[in-house]
Structures are given as structure tokens and as C-alpha cells.
Design a protein around this motif. Structure first.
Motif, PDB file in Angstrom:
ATOM      1  N   UNK A 150       0.846  -1.208   0.000  1.00 26.94           N
ATOM      2  CA  UNK A 150       0.000   0.000   0.000  1.00 26.94           C
ATOM      3  C   UNK A 150       0.878   1.255   0.000  1.00 26.94           C
ATOM      4  N   UNK A 151       1.919   1.244   0.823  1.00 24.91           N
ATOM      5  CA  UNK A 151       2.740   2.448   1.019  1.00 24.91           C
ATOM      6  C   UNK A 151       3.391   2.879  -0.288  1.00 24.91           C
ATOM      7  N   UNK A 152       3.892   1.884  -1.040  1.00 20.55           N
ATOM      8  CA  UNK A 152       4.565   2.228  -2.302  1.00 20.55           C
ATOM      9  C   UNK A 152       3.584   2.659  -3.380  1.00 20.55           C
ATOM     10  N   UNK A 153       2.354   2.218  -3.251  1.00 23.46           N
ATOM     11  CA  UNK A 153       1.336   2.543  -4.260  1.00 23.46           C
ATOM     12  C   UNK A 153       0.398   3.649  -3.773  1.00 23.46           C
ATOM     13  N   UNK A 154       0.779   4.354  -2.715  1.00 22.84           N
ATOM     14  CA  UNK A 154      -0.160   5.298  -2.099  1.00 22.84           C
ATOM     15  C   UNK A 154      -0.581   6.409  -3.059  1.00 22.84           C
ATOM     16  N   UNK A 155       0.300   6.784  -3.987  1.00 26.23           N
ATOM     17  CA  UNK A 155      -0.042   7.805  -4.974  1.00 26.23           C
ATOM     18  C   UNK A 155      -1.094   7.297  -5.946  1.00 26.23           C
ATOM     19  N   UNK A 156      -0.878   6.097  -6.477  1.00 24.14           N
ATOM     20  CA  UNK A 156      -1.843   5.501  -7.405  1.00 24.14           C
ATOM     21  C   UNK A 156      -3.190   5.259  -6.729  1.00 24.14           C
TER      22      UNK A 156
ATOM     23  N   UNK B  84      -4.257   7.903  -1.778  1.00 28.81           N
ATOM     24  CA  UNK B  84      -4.408   7.961  -0.323  1.00 28.81           C
ATOM     25  C   UNK B  84      -3.945   9.312   0.208  1.00 28.81           C
ATOM     26  N   UNK B  85      -4.687   9.881   1.142  1.00 30.51           N
ATOM     27  CA  UNK B  85      -4.162  11.048   1.853  1.00 30.51           C
ATOM     28  C   UNK B  85      -2.891  10.626   2.588  1.00 30.51           C
ATOM     29  N   UNK B  86      -1.960  11.555   2.805  1.00 29.24           N
ATOM     30  CA  UNK B  86      -0.758  11.173   3.550  1.00 29.24           C
ATOM     31  C   UNK B  86      -0.255  12.308   4.426  1.00 29.24           C
ATOM     32  N   UNK B  87       0.364  11.919   5.531  1.00 25.51           N
ATOM     33  CA  UNK B  87       1.033  12.913   6.379  1.00 25.51           C
ATOM     34  C   UNK B  87       2.434  13.133   5.798  1.00 25.51           C
ATOM     35  N   UNK B  88       3.021  14.336   5.981  1.00 24.66           N
ATOM     36  CA  UNK B  88       4.270  14.667   5.292  1.00 24.66           C
ATOM     37  C   UNK B  88       5.463  13.781   5.672  1.00 24.66           C
ATOM     38  N   UNK B  89       6.417  13.700   4.748  1.00 21.90           N
ATOM     39  CA  UNK B  89       7.593  12.834   4.918  1.00 21.90           C
ATOM     40  C   UNK B  89       8.484  13.267   6.088  1.00 21.90           C
ATOM     41  N   UNK B  90       8.397  14.546   6.473  1.00 15.82           N
ATOM     42  CA  UNK B  90       9.258  14.994   7.574  1.00 15.82           C
ATOM     43  C   UNK B  90       8.560  14.907   8.931  1.00 15.82           C
ATOM     44  N   UNK B  91       7.422  14.217   8.968  1.00 12.62           N
ATOM     45  CA  UNK B  91       6.699  14.059  10.241  1.00 12.62           C
ATOM     46  C   UNK B  91       6.814  12.602  10.707  1.00 12.62           C
ATOM     47  N   UNK B  92       7.571  12.335  11.795  1.00 15.51           N
ATOM     48  CA  UNK B  92       7.709  10.956  12.259  1.00 15.51           C
ATOM     49  C   UNK B  92       6.488  10.479  13.049  1.00 15.51           C
ATOM     50  N   UNK B  93       6.333   9.158  13.161  1.00 20.36           N
ATOM     51  CA  UNK B  93       5.188   8.592  13.876  1.00 20.36           C
ATOM     52  C   UNK B  93       5.247   8.934  15.367  1.00 20.36           C
TER      53      UNK B  93
ATOM     54  N   UNK C 122     -11.262   6.094   5.023  1.00 16.87           N
ATOM     55  CA  UNK C 122     -10.543   6.475   6.244  1.00 16.87           C
ATOM     56  C   UNK C 122      -9.087   6.012   6.254  1.00 16.87           C
ATOM     57  N   UNK C 123      -8.606   5.494   5.131  1.00 14.01           N
ATOM     58  CA  UNK C 123      -7.238   4.955   5.079  1.00 14.01           C
ATOM     59  C   UNK C 123      -6.263   6.067   4.701  1.00 14.01           C
ATOM     60  N   UNK C 124      -5.164   6.208   5.455  1.00 11.61           N
ATOM     61  CA  UNK C 124      -4.144   7.170   5.063  1.00 11.61           C
ATOM     62  C   UNK C 124      -2.737   6.618   5.298  1.00 11.61           C
TER      63      UNK C 124
ATOM     64  N   UNK D 255      -3.833  -2.466  -3.950  1.00 16.26           N
ATOM     65  CA  UNK D 255      -2.373  -2.310  -4.068  1.00 16.26           C
ATOM     66  C   UNK D 255      -1.765  -3.560  -4.693  1.00 16.26           C
ATOM     67  N   UNK D 256      -2.248  -4.725  -4.259  1.00 20.53           N
ATOM     68  CA  UNK D 256      -1.713  -5.977  -4.804  1.00 20.53           C
ATOM     69  C   UNK D 256      -2.125  -6.162  -6.261  1.00 20.53           C
ATOM     70  N   UNK D 257      -3.329  -5.685  -6.600  1.00 20.90           N
ATOM     71  CA  UNK D 257      -3.778  -5.768  -8.001  1.00 20.90           C
ATOM     72  C   UNK D 257      -2.893  -4.887  -8.892  1.00 20.90           C
ATOM     73  N   UNK D 258      -2.560  -3.706  -8.406  1.00 17.84           N
ATOM     74  CA  UNK D 258      -1.658  -2.813  -9.168  1.00 17.84           C
ATOM     75  C   UNK D 258      -0.295  -3.488  -9.362  1.00 17.84           C
ATOM     76  N   UNK D 259       0.205  -4.099  -8.291  1.00 18.18           N
ATOM     77  CA  UNK D 259       1.505  -4.782  -8.370  1.00 18.18           C
ATOM     78  C   UNK D 259       1.476  -5.888  -9.408  1.00 18.18           C
TER      79      UNK D 259
END
Ligand SMILES: [Zn+2]
Length: 224
Positions: free
Chosen positions: A131-137, A140-149, A171-173, A203-207
């Protein structure tokens, strides 16, 4: 990755206590098992320094019940593996909890999601490279790359997505700053879990489609 999975970053006031009533855990236990069997919660020596990943929670009282820290390796949890968070303040990075185990290192992000709206009753955090690698396709909404968990900055980023109405369709992000990190939430465990499973399938279908297309291309190159 720059950060270590599983490290508790918030200020925790923790009191050891007996486990919560097993009857409270029926739906969370079912979903935890499903997500473990799909490898979306777990522990893998080859990933994240061998530390457990993924966690799951349900709203309870003024806080929530969440799987304990470093329980990822276990297929089946018992009530002894859940912590009761009585109070969670994502803005001050503070959690008060009790139970037989300390709460997951990502409890603060769960707390940030619950703080969005009273109707949110269940939160799931998984790790899915698919999912993470395909989040653009997957749009998915996403929190910024410079924000750690698990930080107040993450809480703020989640709130911003909510205010932007980013969860209107699903509700998936994704957490761009947390490798493979995906979250979902809902009015109950099923409302949180089903969109996550749908997203995983897409995501798996895209892969698969990409693998077939690149296989066809490779075969074509060999022939011509
Ligand atoms: Zn994580």
C-alpha cells in the motif's frame, strides 16, 4: 529508515494492573488475528530491525484499549497483551495508561485519531510495503515525509488532513515519514478494517498488473 520502529517517544505514566475484561476484546481480537495472518501486523527479522510492527485499538472510557508494545510477533493475543489508555494528550505528548503491558509505541497517533471526532471508535495501524509504495496511485491522503510517527507533529498532521476533508472517500491514510506505515479508523472495528483490506487488495492488483506488463515487455524485447 531513519527512525527505529517500536521506540516509545511519548511521556508515559504507566501503572501495572490486571488485564481488562475479555468480553471487551471480541472484535479487536478477530481483526488483530486477520491482520496478523495477512502479515500487516507482525514481526519479521528482515524488516524494521526485527522489531514488532502494527497495532490496533478501540475507544474505551475517556481513552482507548490498545495492543501492547512489542506484541507483534504473537499470532494470538490474550487480554494480558492489551493496555488501557486512560488519558492521551497528543499535543503535550503525554499518555496515562495501565494494564499488564505498556501501550504500543504508536499509541499517541491512535490518540490523535480519536481526538478528531467522537464517532471514531476503532483505529488500526499496519505496515504494508504494497500500500505504502502505491499510495499515490491509490490516491491515499498522507502525512508529510518529515513528520515521524508517534509525535505531536503527527497529531497535528492528522488533524490537518481531517480539516481538509481528506477522509471523505476512505478512512485509510499513509504516513510518508514512517516507512510502510498505514492507518485506518472507523465507527467500529469492521468500518476501520474493511477499507484497509480493500486498499490492500487494490495495491496488490496494481503490483500484479505491473508485473504482468513488465513481463510482457521483457518477453517482447527478447523476441524483437
Ligand atoms: Zn508503525
Amino acid at each position: 529508515m531513519a527512525e527505529r520502529e517500536g521506540v516509545i517517544k511519548y511521556q508515559l505514566d504507566y501503572t501495572p494492573s490486571v488485564a481488562c475484561d475479555e468480553a471487551l476484546l471480541v472484535s479487536i481480537q478477530q481483526w488483530r488475528l486477520t491482520l496478523f495472518q495477512l502479515g500487516l501486523i507482525g514481526q519479521d527479522p528482515a524488516r524494521y530491525g526485527g522489531l514488532g510492527y502494527g497495532n490496533i485499538s478501540i475507544r474505551y472510557g475517556n481513552g482507548f484499549i490498545i495492543s501492547g508494545t512489542q506484541t507483534g510477533e504473537l499470532e494470538r493475543l490474550t487480554p494480558e497483551h492489551y493496555a488501557i489508555v486512560e488519558h492521551c494528550d497528543p499535543t503535550t505528548n503525554h499518555i496515562v495508561a495501565h494494564g499488564p503491558v505498556k501501550p504500543s509505541s504508536e499509541a499517541l497517533t491512535h490518540g490523535a485519531v480519536y481526538a478528531l471526532d467522537d464517532t471514531i471508535q476503532a483505529v488500526i495501524h499496519i505496515h504494508s510495503p504494497e500500500i505504502w509504495q502505491k499510495r499515490g496511485q491509490l490516491f491515499l491522503p498522507e502525512t508529510p515525509a518529515d513528520v515521524p510517527y508517534g509525535t505531536p507533529k503527527m497529531a497535528q498532521a492528522v488533524k490537518q488532513l481531517w480539516q481538509e476533508d481528506a477522509f471523505k472517500l476512505s478512512p485509510v491514510f499513509a504516513m510518508a515519514g514512517h516507512e510502510d506505515g498505514i492507518m485506518s479508523f472507523g465507527s467500529d472495528m469492521t468500518e476501520a478494517g474493511m477499507p484497509l483490506l480493500n486498499t490492500f487488495q487494490w495495491a496488490r492488483a496494481f503490483e500484479l498488473t505491473e508485473a504482468i506488463e513488465s513481463g510482457a515487455r521483457d518477453a517482447g524485447e527478447k523476441h524483437f
